[in-house]
Design a protein around this motif. Structure first.
Motif, PDB file in Angstrom:
ATOM      1  N   LEU A   1      90.854  88.164  -4.852  1.00 43.75           N
ATOM      2  CA  LEU A   1      91.207  87.131  -3.932  1.00 43.75           C
ATOM      3  C   LEU A   1      89.969  86.771  -2.990  1.00 43.75           C
ATOM      4  O   LEU A   1      89.569  85.512  -2.759  1.00 43.75           O
ATOM      5  CB  LEU A   1      92.418  87.717  -2.991  1.00 43.75           C
ATOM      6  N   GLY A   2      89.214  87.790  -2.651  1.00 44.68           N
ATOM      7  CA  GLY A   2      87.907  87.452  -1.700  1.00 44.68           C
ATOM      8  C   GLY A   2      86.929  86.587  -2.523  1.00 44.68           C
ATOM      9  O   GLY A   2      86.256  85.804  -2.285  1.00 44.68           O
ATOM     10  N   PHE A   3      86.868  87.075  -3.871  1.00 46.03           N
ATOM     11  CA  PHE A   3      85.776  86.686  -4.784  1.00 46.03           C
ATOM     12  C   PHE A   3      86.154  84.955  -4.843  1.00 46.03           C
ATOM     13  O   PHE A   3      85.526  84.125  -4.795  1.00 46.03           O
ATOM     14  CB  PHE A   3      85.842  87.112  -5.878  1.00 46.03           C
ATOM     15  N   SER A   4      87.381  84.759  -5.156  1.00 50.21           N
ATOM     16  CA  SER A   4      87.826  83.597  -5.427  1.00 50.21           C
ATOM     17  C   SER A   4      87.812  82.608  -4.222  1.00 50.21           C
ATOM     18  O   SER A   4      87.517  81.473  -4.352  1.00 50.21           O
ATOM     19  CB  SER A   4      89.345  83.346  -5.961  1.00 50.21           C
ATOM     20  N   LEU A   5      88.035  83.034  -2.952  1.00 48.12           N
ATOM     21  CA  LEU A   5      88.026  82.372  -1.852  1.00 48.12           C
ATOM     22  C   LEU A   5      86.610  81.917  -1.773  1.00 48.12           C
ATOM     23  O   LEU A   5      86.492  80.794  -1.395  1.00 48.12           O
ATOM     24  CB  LEU A   5      88.663  83.200  -0.940  1.00 48.12           C
ATOM     25  N   PHE A   6      85.792  83.072  -1.571  1.00 49.51           N
ATOM     26  CA  PHE A   6      84.326  82.623  -1.309  1.00 49.51           C
ATOM     27  C   PHE A   6      83.557  81.868  -2.397  1.00 49.51           C
ATOM     28  O   PHE A   6      82.624  80.931  -2.009  1.00 49.51           O
ATOM     29  CB  PHE A   6      83.447  83.779  -0.996  1.00 49.51           C
ATOM     30  N   TYR A   7      83.917  82.072  -3.323  1.00 45.29           N
ATOM     31  CA  TYR A   7      83.005  81.087  -4.520  1.00 45.29           C
ATOM     32  C   TYR A   7      83.597  79.857  -4.450  1.00 45.29           C
ATOM     33  O   TYR A   7      82.916  78.775  -4.686  1.00 45.29           O
ATOM     34  CB  TYR A   7      83.645  81.765  -5.868  1.00 45.29           C
ATOM     35  N   GLY A   8      85.051  79.583  -4.336  1.00 39.24           N
ATOM     36  CA  GLY A   8      85.450  78.212  -4.062  1.00 39.24           C
ATOM     37  C   GLY A   8      84.931  77.394  -2.913  1.00 39.24           C
ATOM     38  O   GLY A   8      84.463  76.284  -3.082  1.00 39.24           O
ATOM     39  N   LEU A   9      84.632  78.219  -1.813  1.00 41.24           N
ATOM     40  CA  LEU A   9      83.996  77.508  -0.684  1.00 41.24           C
ATOM     41  C   LEU A   9      82.340  77.167  -0.987  1.00 41.24           C
ATOM     42  O   LEU A   9      81.776  76.601  -0.563  1.00 41.24           O
ATOM     43  CB  LEU A   9      83.977  78.625   0.442  1.00 41.24           C
ATOM     44  N   SER A  10      81.681  78.306  -1.875  1.00 45.17           N
ATOM     45  CA  SER A  10      80.361  78.151  -2.007  1.00 45.17           C
ATOM     46  C   SER A  10      79.809  77.013  -3.049  1.00 45.17           C
ATOM     47  O   SER A  10      78.876  76.577  -3.060  1.00 45.17           O
ATOM     48  CB  SER A  10      79.605  79.522  -2.544  1.00 45.17           C
TER      49      SER A  10
ATOM     50  N   TYR B   1      74.269  74.027   3.367  1.00 40.35           N
ATOM     51  CA  TYR B   1      73.788  74.453   2.289  1.00 40.35           C
ATOM     52  C   TYR B   1      73.466  76.110   2.412  1.00 40.35           C
ATOM     53  O   TYR B   1      73.588  76.896   1.618  1.00 40.35           O
ATOM     54  CB  TYR B   1      72.624  73.983   1.859  1.00 40.35           C
ATOM     55  N   ARG B   2      72.933  76.308   3.761  1.00 43.31           N
ATOM     56  CA  ARG B   2      72.833  77.690   4.267  1.00 43.31           C
ATOM     57  C   ARG B   2      74.106  78.394   4.142  1.00 43.31           C
ATOM     58  O   ARG B   2      74.207  79.740   3.970  1.00 43.31           O
ATOM     59  CB  ARG B   2      72.084  77.723   5.628  1.00 43.31           C
ATOM     60  N   LEU B   3      75.190  77.694   4.632  1.00 45.78           N
ATOM     61  CA  LEU B   3      76.421  78.552   4.779  1.00 45.78           C
ATOM     62  C   LEU B   3      77.117  78.524   3.265  1.00 45.78           C
ATOM     63  O   LEU B   3      77.617  79.746   3.319  1.00 45.78           O
ATOM     64  CB  LEU B   3      77.425  77.675   5.378  1.00 45.78           C
ATOM     65  N   ALA B   4      76.715  77.786   2.271  1.00 51.77           N
ATOM     66  CA  ALA B   4      77.364  78.059   1.099  1.00 51.77           C
ATOM     67  C   ALA B   4      76.341  79.258   0.346  1.00 51.77           C
ATOM     68  O   ALA B   4      76.851  79.837  -0.501  1.00 51.77           O
ATOM     69  CB  ALA B   4      76.938  76.887  -0.008  1.00 51.77           C
ATOM     70  N   ALA B   5      75.088  79.361   0.879  1.00 46.52           N
ATOM     71  CA  ALA B   5      74.631  80.321   0.366  1.00 46.52           C
ATOM     72  C   ALA B   5      74.814  81.777   0.935  1.00 46.52           C
ATOM     73  O   ALA B   5      75.063  82.668   0.239  1.00 46.52           O
ATOM     74  CB  ALA B   5      72.774  80.355   0.556  1.00 46.52           C
ATOM     75  N   ARG B   6      75.303  81.699   2.037  1.00 50.94           N
ATOM     76  CA  ARG B   6      75.966  83.134   2.762  1.00 50.94           C
ATOM     77  C   ARG B   6      77.265  83.054   1.845  1.00 50.94           C
ATOM     78  O   ARG B   6      77.787  84.411   1.904  1.00 50.94           O
ATOM     79  CB  ARG B   6      76.137  82.623   4.173  1.00 50.94           C
ATOM     80  N   TYR B   7      77.989  82.606   1.655  1.00 52.16           N
ATOM     81  CA  TYR B   7      79.354  82.591   0.954  1.00 52.16           C
ATOM     82  C   TYR B   7      78.909  83.231  -0.417  1.00 52.16           C
ATOM     83  O   TYR B   7      79.778  83.981  -0.921  1.00 52.16           O
ATOM     84  CB  TYR B   7      79.951  81.129   0.822  1.00 52.16           C
ATOM     85  N   ARG B   8      77.986  82.831  -0.949  1.00 48.87           N
ATOM     86  CA  ARG B   8      77.515  83.260  -2.402  1.00 48.87           C
ATOM     87  C   ARG B   8      77.149  84.813  -2.322  1.00 48.87           C
ATOM     88  O   ARG B   8      77.681  85.615  -3.189  1.00 48.87           O
ATOM     89  CB  ARG B   8      76.670  82.402  -3.175  1.00 48.87           C
ATOM     90  N   LEU B   9      76.427  84.978  -1.317  1.00 45.01           N
ATOM     91  CA  LEU B   9      76.114  86.537  -0.940  1.00 45.01           C
ATOM     92  C   LEU B   9      77.304  87.268  -0.856  1.00 45.01           C
ATOM     93  O   LEU B   9      77.473  88.415  -1.387  1.00 45.01           O
ATOM     94  CB  LEU B   9      75.102  86.343   0.117  1.00 45.01           C
ATOM     95  N   ILE B  10      78.125  86.678   0.046  1.00 52.55           N
ATOM     96  CA  ILE B  10      79.645  87.714   0.557  1.00 52.55           C
ATOM     97  C   ILE B  10      80.238  87.771  -0.803  1.00 52.55           C
ATOM     98  O   ILE B  10      80.563  88.791  -1.100  1.00 52.55           O
ATOM     99  CB  ILE B  10      80.244  86.840   1.320  1.00 52.55           C
TER     100      ILE B  10
END
Length: 52
Positions: free
Chosen positions: A15-24, A39-48
């Motif tokens: 669930l966490g992966f799906s959420l953060f990947y969808g946001l990124s 774009y920095r926020l999307a990079a942070r989401y990909r890192l998470i």
């Protein structure tokens, strides 16, 4: 008992992966509200997402 914990951790991380990947994957949509920070926020989401 260990198998239940394993299943629970799998579900939570999925669930966490799906959420953060969808946001990124949509920084252009975020750019409308957040501006250049999107774009920095999307990079942070990909890192998470990579840790999940």
């Amino acid at each position: 008992m260990a198998s239940c914990l394993n299943l629970l951790s799998l579900l939570i991380s999925s669930l966490g992966f799906s959420l953060f990947y969808g946001l990124s994957v949509s920084p252009a949509r975020l750019a409308r509200t957040k501006g250049e920070k999107a774009y920095r926020l999307a990079a942070r989401y990909r890192l998470i997402c990579s840790y999940a």
